[in-house]
Design an enzyme around this catalytic site. Structure first.
Site, PDB file in Angstrom:
ATOM      1  N   CYS A   1       0.850  -1.194   0.000  1.00  0.00           N
ATOM      2  CA  CYS A   1       0.000   0.000   0.000  1.00  0.00           C
ATOM      3  C   CYS A   1       0.890   1.250   0.000  1.00  0.00           C
ATOM      4  CB  CYS A   1      -0.974  -0.054   1.173  1.00  0.00           C
ATOM      5  SG  CYS A   1      -2.319   1.144   1.097  1.00  0.00           S
TER       6      CYS A   1
ATOM      7  N   ASP B   1      -8.019  -3.457  -7.878  1.00  0.00           N
ATOM      8  CA  ASP B   1      -7.678  -2.479  -6.849  1.00  0.00           C
ATOM      9  C   ASP B   1      -8.223  -1.110  -7.248  1.00  0.00           C
ATOM     10  OD1 ASP B   1      -6.519  -0.715  -5.060  1.00  0.00           O
ATOM     11  OD2 ASP B   1      -4.502  -1.560  -5.235  1.00  0.00           O
TER      12      ASP B   1
ATOM     13  N   HIS C   1      -7.164  -4.764  -3.656  1.00  0.00           N
ATOM     14  CA  HIS C   1      -6.212  -4.069  -2.801  1.00  0.00           C
ATOM     15  C   HIS C   1      -6.048  -4.844  -1.502  1.00  0.00           C
ATOM     16  CE1 HIS C   1      -3.896  -0.574  -1.581  1.00  0.00           C
ATOM     17  NE2 HIS C   1      -4.513  -0.623  -0.407  1.00  0.00           N
TER      18      HIS C   1
END
Length: 245
Positions: free
Chosen positions: A125, A183, A214
């Site tokens: 991330c 994502d 994600h």
């Protein structure tokens, strides 16, 4: 390998940064991976990922990425309140402060008798972005970037023209870029921008777009994909064995 762990405070220009150290129990010198977390800092899934990598013969450092903005030891929950606080921190800390954190960790690495001096970066991330960003530092020899956010959008605070994508032309490390096609944080257009820019600058990298959402590496929650996560760990180990041995 059997591993050991401890926590230490690393001095940075913006204050002391608590950092977890995971490393093989057997004496010797090992290459180091700086492992950058999500916005939630060192949660249990991040700890497990770091231990997994350390068990393959690496020293793994997990810094508190927002140490300036939180009390030492802060871990945010995977809920709306944690997400809101983590995102606020993300948009409050300039990239230049992350750069100085990275340099401070490299200085720490150079002082440890169990570190070989070879350094790579890995993250998920925002941590994927920070691993990419760390590769601007010439000491980083390989970076494994899992669903990195905000590279394409240039939404993290920094000096004008000092965003990570604009500066990527100076990267000499080998990079591995991993994205989930499902994502929502990095659109297809955004992925294409990153890929095209990296190609234009002739960077050494591999590119993977997976059928995943994600946070598919996070082994808590309904987006976790253990089969894909396992293949990513294998790719990461291969990259760092190749670049840091």
């Amino acid at each position: 390998m059997i591993i050991q762990s401890h926590q230490t405070l690393i001095s940075t220009p913006t204050g002391n940064m608590q950092t977890s150290v995971y490393r093989p129990l057997e004496s010797g010198t090992y290459p180091t991976i700086i492992f950058y977390s999500e916005i939630f800092q060192e949660t249990a899934p991040i700890t497990r990922s770091a231990k997994l990598m350390a068990g393959h013969g690496f020293v793994v450092l997990v810094p508190e990425v927002f140490h300036e903005l939180n009390p030492v030891g802060t871990v945010l929950a995977y809920d709306d309140a944690g997400k809101d606080k983590g995102n606020a921190d993300k948009f409050s800390k300039p990239l230049e402060q992350h750069d100085s954190d990275t340099q401070s960790m490299i200085r720490f690495i150079d002082e440890q008798i169990y570190c070989s001096g070879r350094v790579g970066a890995m993250g998920v991330c925002i941590g994927g972005h920070l691993a990419f960003r760390a590769a601007l530092n010439s000491r980083i020899e390989g970076a494994f970037c899992l669903y990195p956010t905000d590279i394409h959008s240039n939404t993290l605070p920094c000096e004008l023209g000092n965003d990570s994508l604009s500066q990527c032309h100076i990267i000499n490390a080998e990079l591995c870029m991993i994205f989930g096609k499902q994502d929502p944080h990095v659109s297809r257009k955004g992925r294409e921008l990153i890929n095209t820019t990296m190609q234009d600058h002739n960077l050494l990298y591999s590119w993977h777009e997976l059928n995943a959402q994600h946070a598919f590496m996070r082994d808590e929650g309904d987006r976790y994909d253990p089969a894909i996560a396992l293949s990513c760990y294998q790719m990461a180990i291969q990259l760092f064995n190749r670049r840091l041995s």
